[in-house]
Design a protein around this motif. Structure first.
Motif, mmCIF file in Angstrom:
data_model
loop_
_atom_site.group_PDB
_atom_site.id
_atom_site.type_symbol
_atom_site.label_atom_id
_atom_site.label_comp_id
_atom_site.label_asym_id
_atom_site.label_seq_id
_atom_site.Cartn_x
_atom_site.Cartn_y
_atom_site.Cartn_z
ATOM 1 N N GLY A 34 1.145 -1.591 0.260
ATOM 2 C CA GLY A 34 0.119 0.094 0.020
ATOM 3 C C GLY A 34 0.446 1.600 -0.059
ATOM 4 N N CYS A 35 -0.292 2.022 -0.482
ATOM 5 C CA CYS A 35 1.073 3.184 0.519
ATOM 6 C C CYS A 35 0.961 4.417 1.587
ATOM 7 C CB CYS A 35 0.178 4.511 -0.688
ATOM 8 S SG CYS A 35 0.998 6.678 -0.893
ATOM 9 N N SER A 36 2.079 4.158 2.182
ATOM 10 C CA SER A 36 2.645 5.130 3.450
ATOM 11 C C SER A 36 2.062 6.248 3.599
ATOM 12 C CB SER A 36 3.747 4.487 3.557
ATOM 13 O OG SER A 36 3.790 3.114 3.571
ATOM 14 N N LEU A 37 2.395 6.541 4.602
ATOM 15 C CA LEU A 37 1.591 8.330 4.032
ATOM 16 C C LEU A 37 3.150 8.665 5.683
ATOM 17 C CD1 LEU A 37 0.403 11.408 4.586
ATOM 18 C CD2 LEU A 37 -1.599 10.137 6.377
ATOM 19 N N ILE A 38 3.229 9.983 5.651
ATOM 20 C CA ILE A 38 4.843 10.140 5.691
ATOM 21 C C ILE A 38 3.637 12.003 6.673
ATOM 22 C CG2 ILE A 38 7.308 10.972 5.967
ATOM 23 C CD1 ILE A 38 7.690 9.449 4.092
ATOM 24 N N VAL A 39 3.862 12.136 7.560
ATOM 25 C CA VAL A 39 4.002 13.953 8.189
ATOM 26 C C VAL A 39 5.103 14.739 8.473
ATOM 27 C CG1 VAL A 39 1.167 13.392 7.793
ATOM 28 C CG2 VAL A 39 3.052 12.792 10.330
ATOM 29 N N THR A 40 4.797 15.642 8.869
ATOM 30 C CA THR A 40 6.252 16.477 9.085
ATOM 31 C C THR A 40 5.633 17.895 10.154
ATOM 32 O OG1 THR A 40 6.124 18.129 7.267
ATOM 33 C CG2 THR A 40 7.175 16.323 7.149
ATOM 34 N N PRO A 41 5.001 17.232 10.918
ATOM 35 C CA PRO A 41 3.939 17.804 11.716
ATOM 36 C C PRO A 41 5.301 18.935 12.713
ATOM 37 C CG PRO A 41 3.848 16.460 13.082
ATOM 38 C CD PRO A 41 4.468 15.774 12.011
ATOM 39 N N ASN A 42 5.357 20.019 12.204
ATOM 40 C CA ASN A 42 5.666 21.318 13.362
ATOM 41 C C ASN A 42 4.714 22.180 14.800
ATOM 42 O OD1 ASN A 42 3.910 23.159 12.484
ATOM 43 N ND2 ASN A 42 5.220 23.873 10.828
ATOM 44 N N ASP A 63 2.583 6.521 9.046
ATOM 45 C CA ASP A 63 3.979 5.840 8.822
ATOM 46 C C ASP A 63 4.401 5.891 9.336
ATOM 47 O OD1 ASP A 63 1.486 2.753 8.132
ATOM 48 O OD2 ASP A 63 1.244 4.823 6.484
ATOM 49 N N LEU A 64 4.822 7.097 9.726
ATOM 50 C CA LEU A 64 5.864 7.892 9.824
ATOM 51 C C LEU A 64 6.194 9.450 10.022
ATOM 52 C CD1 LEU A 64 9.011 8.137 10.068
ATOM 53 C CD2 LEU A 64 9.535 8.753 7.417
ATOM 54 N N VAL A 65 6.052 9.993 11.080
ATOM 55 C CA VAL A 65 5.880 11.404 11.919
ATOM 56 C C VAL A 65 7.015 12.047 12.408
ATOM 57 C CG1 VAL A 65 4.468 12.898 13.209
ATOM 58 C CG2 VAL A 65 3.326 10.464 13.009
ATOM 59 N N ILE A 66 7.826 12.697 11.643
ATOM 60 C CA ILE A 66 9.050 13.133 11.793
ATOM 61 C C ILE A 66 9.361 13.873 12.423
ATOM 62 C CG2 ILE A 66 9.982 11.780 9.988
ATOM 63 C CD1 ILE A 66 10.192 14.592 8.483
ATOM 64 N N PRO A 67 9.806 14.790 13.350
ATOM 65 C CA PRO A 67 9.855 16.387 14.421
ATOM 66 C C PRO A 67 9.958 17.543 13.313
ATOM 67 C CG PRO A 67 10.927 14.959 15.108
ATOM 68 C CD PRO A 67 11.182 14.281 13.554
ATOM 69 N N ASP A 68 9.064 17.763 13.324
ATOM 70 C CA ASP A 68 9.726 19.110 12.104
ATOM 71 C C ASP A 68 9.387 20.180 12.476
ATOM 72 O OD1 ASP A 68 10.034 21.065 10.037
ATOM 73 O OD2 ASP A 68 8.430 20.040 9.004
ATOM 74 N N GLY A 69 10.921 20.224 13.553
ATOM 75 C CA GLY A 69 10.810 22.107 13.849
ATOM 76 C C GLY A 69 11.111 22.135 15.787
ATOM 77 N N ILE A 70 11.687 23.239 15.669
ATOM 78 C CA ILE A 70 12.938 22.933 17.044
ATOM 79 C C ILE A 70 11.535 23.216 18.341
ATOM 80 C CG2 ILE A 70 12.844 25.670 16.894
ATOM 81 C CD1 ILE A 70 16.334 23.371 17.746
ATOM 82 N N GLY A 71 10.750 24.081 17.805
ATOM 83 C CA GLY A 71 9.620 24.081 19.221
ATOM 84 C C GLY A 71 9.392 22.332 19.482
ATOM 85 N N LEU A 72 9.415 21.484 18.834
ATOM 86 C CA LEU A 72 8.978 20.474 19.143
ATOM 87 C C LEU A 72 10.635 19.342 19.637
ATOM 88 C CD1 LEU A 72 6.820 20.250 16.892
ATOM 89 C CD2 LEU A 72 7.192 17.898 16.279
#
Ligand code: UDP
Length: 250
Positions: A34-42, A63-72
């Motif tokens: 299937g198609c995995s979803l990658i998100v980049t929350p700030n 499927d992957l949540v990367i920490p996009d931001g110094i605030g995180l």
């Protein structure tokens, strides 16, 4: 498969990954079904997800949540579960392009402004620049991001017909995440990511903050100085930190 530890910041999950781990997980997702979803929350997206149950559900099921931001990164320290490092979406995109080139996989670029008067659109310019930087990269197709809801199914068909292995969506958050989630089951690409304004940077029509700002996690300040009209969005960062401090106090 993603085996990274998942922490919660204001009730929103974030994966505790370094850039190297994120790239390794990407490799696994590109082989899975299937198609995995990658998100980049700030910080802004975390605050918005707290008010938008659909967005929260999308991030939670990603499927992957990367920490996009110094605030995180600061928030994770305050909350006692420090993240390894900040993994910005725009830097991760470089690593994705490198991975796709190394592995003979193709990318489709969806989003950003169309060309005017026969000139190439932002996605086409970005594709050209990406190919200059990663000569072995195959760009399966491009489409601008200004379409109506009734055109969406046709666009998904075009993406599938292109045979792209990876889908990069630049519609701004949370529009891009909602678009991917809506069509995740119909997409043939092995993974998809929302990249906000990254195609504008690749195309050369938007500038990334100078290295000093990047190094010190001050890209938001640089952006604010260049686009003061975004002030409403910038206020999300102090609001986010206040919420984190309140959560810790509890
Ligand atoms: N965009 C789009 N379609 C839309 C709205 C926005 O393709 O309906 C594009 C816009 O041209 C820009 C990107 O989405 O390239 C959003 O950039 P922005 O910097 O606002 O996103 P952020 O990185 O802040 O999420």
């Amino acid at each position: 498969m993603n085996t990274a530890k998942r922490i919660e910041i204001l009730g929103i999950p974030v994966d505790m990954v370094s850039m190297a781990q994120a790239v390794e997980i990407l490799g696994g997702l590109m082989k899975s079904m299937g198609c995995s979803l990658i998100v980049t929350p700030n910080s802004e997206i975390i605050v918005n997800a707290g008010k938008d149950p659909k967005l929260k559900e999308i991030i939670t099921s990603a499927d992957l949540v990367i920490p996009d931001g110094i605030g995180l990164v600061y928030a994770s320290k305050i909350l006692g579960c420090p993240l390894t490092e900040r993994v910005t979406g725009i830097d991760f995109l470089n690593w994705i392009l490198d991975w796709l080139e190394q592995n003979g996989k193709s990318i489709y670029l969806l989003g950003s402004k169309p060309g005017i008067d026969g000139n190439p659109g932002i996605a086409d310019l970005a594709a050209k620049r990406m190919k200059e930087t990663y000569p072995g990269l195959s760009v399966a197709g491009t489409h601008h991001g200004y379409f109506s809801e009734s055109e969406e199914v046709g666009i998904v068909e075009k993406i599938n017909q292109s045979g792209a292995d990876f889908l990069c969506v630049a519609l701004g958050a949370p529009k891009q995440e909602k678009f991917i989630a809506r069509y995740q089951k119909s997409l043939n690409a092995k993974a998809a990511i929302g990249v906000g304004g990254s195609l504008d940077v690749w195309a050369g029509t938007a500038k990334r903050a100078p290295e000093f700002y990047q190094k010190h996690g001050l890209e938001w300040l640089y952006r604010f100085a260049r686009e003061p009209s975004r002030y409403r969005r910038i206020t999300a960062l102090p609001l986010f930190m206040i919420k984190v401090l309140i959560t810790r106090g509890r």
